[in-house]
Design an enzyme around this catalytic site. Structure first.
Site, PDB file in Angstrom:
ATOM      1  N   ASP A 188       0.709  -1.339   0.027  1.00  0.00           N
ATOM      2  CA  ASP A 188      -0.027   0.172  -0.102  1.00  0.00           C
ATOM      3  C   ASP A 188       0.805   1.318   0.130  1.00  0.00           C
ATOM      4  O   ASP A 188       0.401   2.296   0.591  1.00  0.00           O
ATOM      5  CB  ASP A 188      -1.142  -0.105   1.244  1.00  0.00           C
ATOM      6  CG  ASP A 188      -2.081  -1.241   1.191  1.00  0.00           C
ATOM      7  OD1 ASP A 188      -2.180  -1.728   0.023  1.00  0.00           O
ATOM      8  OD2 ASP A 188      -2.305  -1.439   2.165  1.00  0.00           O
ATOM      9  N   ALA A 189       1.914   1.118  -0.447  1.00  0.00           N
ATOM     10  CA  ALA A 189       2.991   2.359  -0.383  1.00  0.00           C
ATOM     11  C   ALA A 189       3.418   2.795  -1.728  1.00  0.00           C
ATOM     12  O   ALA A 189       4.375   3.605  -1.900  1.00  0.00           O
ATOM     13  CB  ALA A 189       4.056   2.014   0.460  1.00  0.00           C
TER      14      ALA A 189
END
Lengths: 283, 283, 283, 283
Positions: free
Chosen positions: B227-228
C-alpha cells in the site's frame, strides 16, 4: 431562554420516553431532539433543546429533579446549558495569521457567540492583528528551560479571565498534560493534515513526498497523545503533481481556517460529545 | 492514427522547443502538449499527442531519429504509443463484486478502450459474473503452502494472453515481488482507505475506531512495499458518528469503484508517469 | 524577470512548434507551456511562461518580432506580461464584510500579488475595516437619480489610481455598461449561487424555496447581462432540510470568500482567458 | 420486527413527549428518533424506528390507538411500515445502461432491500442486461399516436405485479399526469444536471455552452411539472475548459448512477418525507 441538555448513559429501553415525559411534566417544550446509540459500545447519546414556559423560574430545582429522577436511575452523565451568557474563548497563536484573521473576522461579524478575553502567543508577530481587532494580546515567550514557568503564567491568565475553552489557532506548541487536564475536551486544535495521516510536524512536506492527490485539515480536541484526540471536523481539497509544497501550504491555509471555524462553532453550540476518544456531532 | 509520446529527462533549457521543432520537421502535428517540471527533483516531464499526415508511414524511422536526435542528447526516458491496437487488461478479483461489476459494465458500454482476455481469482465466488459478461474466468486457488505454484500458473496465463497490465479489483491478496518485477508500474490496486492513513488490512474498521469524519479510497501502482506505491487517484466521502462499520463499507464501495475506474482510465489513456514513487497525471 | 504570454487564434497545424522555435531563437527558455484547443469553435489557446537570459534586454523588439513573425501570420490575439510591477486592484463593497476581510487578510499575508489603491462603497459601513487595514476608503453614495454622477466619480478614481482590474466583493449593485466597456473581462464578481441556477437577487432564498441539497458560489467576469458573464470558478457545499435560510447564508459566506479569492488569484496570475463567454483556466 | 413510523403535522408543544409516552405505554422501544420543524411552514416532522417486545402481536390495534390518541388530536398525517416484506420496485429504462447496470449490481449484491419484478422500456436495447440478471423485461414501444395505449399497458403491469414504486433509470420519456397521480411521490427520476440549472433536454450540452466549472446530477420525485419535483439527493463533480461535451457525459454517468442509487436507498429505507414540494431526508 433556550436550554440545551446533553446526556450519555448505557443504552437501554425507555430512555427517550422517560426523558421526554419528564421534560413535559416539568413545563419544558422540546424544540429539538437528536439521539444516537453507539451499538458496539452500548452507549446512548442525546441532545435536546428545550424552551421553558415564561413562568418557569427555578432551573436549580429542575436540575435536582433531573438528577434524581433520571440521571441517577439511568446512570447518566449529563450537562445543561443556558444561552444567557456567552462562553469565553481564549486564542493561542504562533506566527501564522490566517486562522486568527478568520476567527476574528467571524467574531466581528457576529458569527461566533463567544467572548474573546485575550489572545496569547509565545511570539510577538501577530500582536498587530490583536490590536487591529482591539483584543488584549499577551506575549509569553518561552524556551526549553522555562516552559513550566510560562505555562504557569498561561494558567493564571486562563483563571483570571475565567476562560471556558481554548482554541489553538495554529499555535505550533505542544500543550502540557497539566493544562489539558484542566481543560478536558475544551482545547480545540487545528492540524494541517487529514488525520491520522501525517500526524506530527511538517505534514504538508510529508504529503508532498508521498505524492497524495488530496490534502486535508482536521479539527480535534487535544489529548495527551499528539494529534490523536477526538476528531470534530475534517475537510479536504484536491492537489496534483503540479502543486509544490508551497502550493500545498497555501491551499491548506483555506482548509485550516474553514475546518477550525466549523469545529469552534460546533463546540460553541454544544453540538459535540466525546466518548471513547471519538465525537458524536449533533446536527 | 493518434500517437502519444511520453518523455522524462533531467530538466534543462530548450527541451520543449527542440522536441516540437523535431516533431514539426518530421511531419507531425502536435494536437496536445502538457509538461511539468519537478523542481526539487530537477526532472522534466512531457506528454504529447501527435497526428501524422496521411502520407506518413515510417514510424520505425521516426523512433530511431527521436532516439538519436533528442533522447540520447537530453538523456530522455521515453515511450511512444499508437492507438491502433487495444491494450490487454487482466482482472484479479476475490469475493467482492462491486469493482468487478463496475469495470465490466463500463467495458460493455464501450467506456474502456481495452480488451479483457480473462478474469482470475483464488475464489470461485465471482465466476457467475464473468459468465454473465462472457469473459473467461480462471480459478486458481491457493494456500500458504502452494502460493508459488499458483503464481506460476498466473504468470503463464499472463504470458499466454499477452497481458499488458493487471487490475487488482479488490483482490485481497499480496502480490509477490516476482510478479511485480514483471509488471513494473503496470499493476493497479484499489485500497479502501485514504492512503497513507489506514494502510494494510481492515481499513474501515481502523477508520471507525479512530472516529474520522471522512473516509477515502486510493488507486495506486503496486510496489513491493504494501500500500505504498505511487498514488494515481484518490477520493473521499464524509461519514458521521451515526455510521456503523457496515455503513463505512457500503459507502466505501461506491468510492472504490469510482476511484479504481478513474485510475484504470488514466492508465489506459497513458496519462500517468511514475517518478520517485509519485505520479505525474496529465490532463 | 518572468514573462507570461497568452495567445489565442484559429486552430491550425504547426502553431506550437512555430511559437516554441521563435522563443528559443530569441533567447527565451519556456519554463511552462499549457495549451488548449476548443474543437467546436476551432480556436487554439496557449499560455507560456518564459525566462529570458540575463543578457536579454530588449522586450520591445521581442514584441515587435512576435507580432510580425507569428501573430500576424497566425491571426493571433495575444498579450505579454512581466512580473516586475504589481497590478492595481480596486475593491467595490457594500455592507457585507466577509469577502472584504478575507481578501484583505490574504493581502496582508502576502498571498495576493497586487496593490490595492482603494476600497470603494456606496455605504459607509465597512470603512472601519479599510481603516483597520490602512487602505483608503472612498464613500460614494448614490440613489436612482444620481447614479450616473456617482459612476463618473468612480471612473475618475479608477483613472487617477490607474486601476488594472476591479473586484466586486459583494458589491450588490449593478455595474453600468459604460463601466464594463472600460474594463472588459477585468471586473470580477462573486455571485452567491451555483450559476446559472438562481441568478439575480436573493439566491439563497430561492435555493431554500426549491429545496436543493447543495448550494454554491460563482466567480465570474461581469458582462452586460446580469450574472451571465464567463465563469472563472465555482464551488458548492451540501445543505439539508434542517438548514434555514440564515444557515444557507452563513454557509454560503464561506463559499463566497473562498471562490472569490480563487478567482482573483487566477486573474492575477493571468491564468484566465475569455472566449465565447467562457473561460479557459490554465493550471 | 423493525417498525418505522413517519409523522408530520402542524407544529405545537408537547408532540414529542406525547408520542414517545404513547409508544412506551404500548410496549414499543424507540431505537431511533429524528425530528425536524419547518419553522416558516410551522410543520413538525418525525421519524421513529421502534422495536416491539416479542409478545407484541397486535399491530392493527396499535395503529387504531395511534390514530385515535395521537393522530386525530395533533392532526397528523402518518404512516407505519414494517420490514417483514420487501417493497416492489419497477425499473423504467431507455437506451442508457449505466444506471441500470449499477442498480442491478447493487441488487445482486444484496445492497437494495427490494424486489424487482420487472424492467420496462420503450426500446429493446437493454433487454440483454435484464436477461443477464434474470429479470423479466417488458418491451412496450410507443410513438406520439399510441402513447396512451402504451401507458395503459404500463399501468396494467404495475398493477399485476403490485409495484410499490417506480425508478426512472434514465427513462428519457415524460411520464403522464395520470401515472404520476397513481404513484404520488413514488416515482424517482435521475436528472443529469444540478437542478434547477439546466432542466429539460440536453443538460450537458447546455452546461458546456454556459461554461460551468461544475456539473451535477439530481434525484427527485416526479411531479407534473418537468424536472421540478421534490429533490431527494444531488451531487456534483468538477469540470474544466478541457472537457468536451462527451467528457461531461462520461463524467456525468458516474454522478447519475451514484446519486440515483442514493435516492433509491433513502426511499427504500423510508427516510424521505415530502412537504411543500421539498423533502425532509432523515439521517
Amino acid at each position: 431562554m433556550k436550554t440545551t441538555i446533553l446526556v450519555h448513559c448505557p443504552d437501554q429501553g425507555g430512555i427517550i420516553s422517560s426523558v421526554t415525559a419528564f421534560i413535559h411534566k416539568n413545563k419544558g417544550n422540546i424544540v429539538y431532539l437528536d439521539q444516537h446509540v453507539d451499538k458496539p459500545a452500548n452507549v446512548f447519546f442525546m441532545r435536546m433543546v428545550i424552551e421553558f414556559s415564561d413562568t418557569f423560574s427555578d432551573l436549580e430545582s429542575f436540575k435536582s429533579l433531573f438528577q434524581k429522577e433520571l440521571a441517577s436511575i439511568y446512570k447518566m452523565e449529563w450537562s445543561l446549558h443556558t444561552d444567557d451568557k456567552l462562553p469565553k474563548m481564549a486564542l493561542f497563536v504562533s506566527k501564522y495569521n490566517h486562522c486568527l484573521y478568520d476567527l476574528l473576522s467571524r467574531y466581528n461579524s457576529g458569527e461566533l457567540a463567544v467572548k474573546i478575553p485575550f489572545i496569547l502567543s509565545n511570539h510577538i508577530d501577530l500582536k498587530h492583528i490583536a490590536d487591529q481587532f482591539e483584543i488584549p494580546f499577551f506575549h509569553i515567550p518561552f524556551n526549553k528551560t522555562n516552559k513550566i514557568e510560562a505555562e504557569k503564567e498561561q494558567l493564571k491568565l486562563l483563571n483570571t479571565y475565567e476562560i471556558d475553552f481554548i482554541v489553538l489557532a495554529r499555535y505550533m506548541q505542544i500543550v502540557s498534560g497539566n493544562l489539558i487536564s484542566k481543560f478536558p475536551n475544551k482545547i480545540l486544535n487545528i492540524h494541517h493534515s487529514f488525520l491520522p495521516a501525517f500526524a506530527g510536524a511538517k505534514p504538508y512536506h510529508a504529503a508532498f513526498k508521498r505524492g497524495v492527490k488530496i490534502i486535508g485539515a482536521t479539527c480535534h480536541y487535544v489529548t495527551e497523545e499528539l494529534d490523536a484526540g477526538p476528531i470534530i471536523e475534517q475537510d479536504v481539497t484536491t492537489v496534483t503533481h503540479s502543486h509544490s509544497i508551497e502550493d500545498f501550504i497555501t491551499k491548506g491555509r483555506d482548509l485550516e481556517k474553514i475546518v477550525l471555524s466549523r469545529g469552534v462553532k460546533l463546540h460553541i453550540a454544544r453540538k459535540t460529545m466525546v466518548y471513547n476518544n471519538k465525537t458524536v456531532i449533533f446536527s
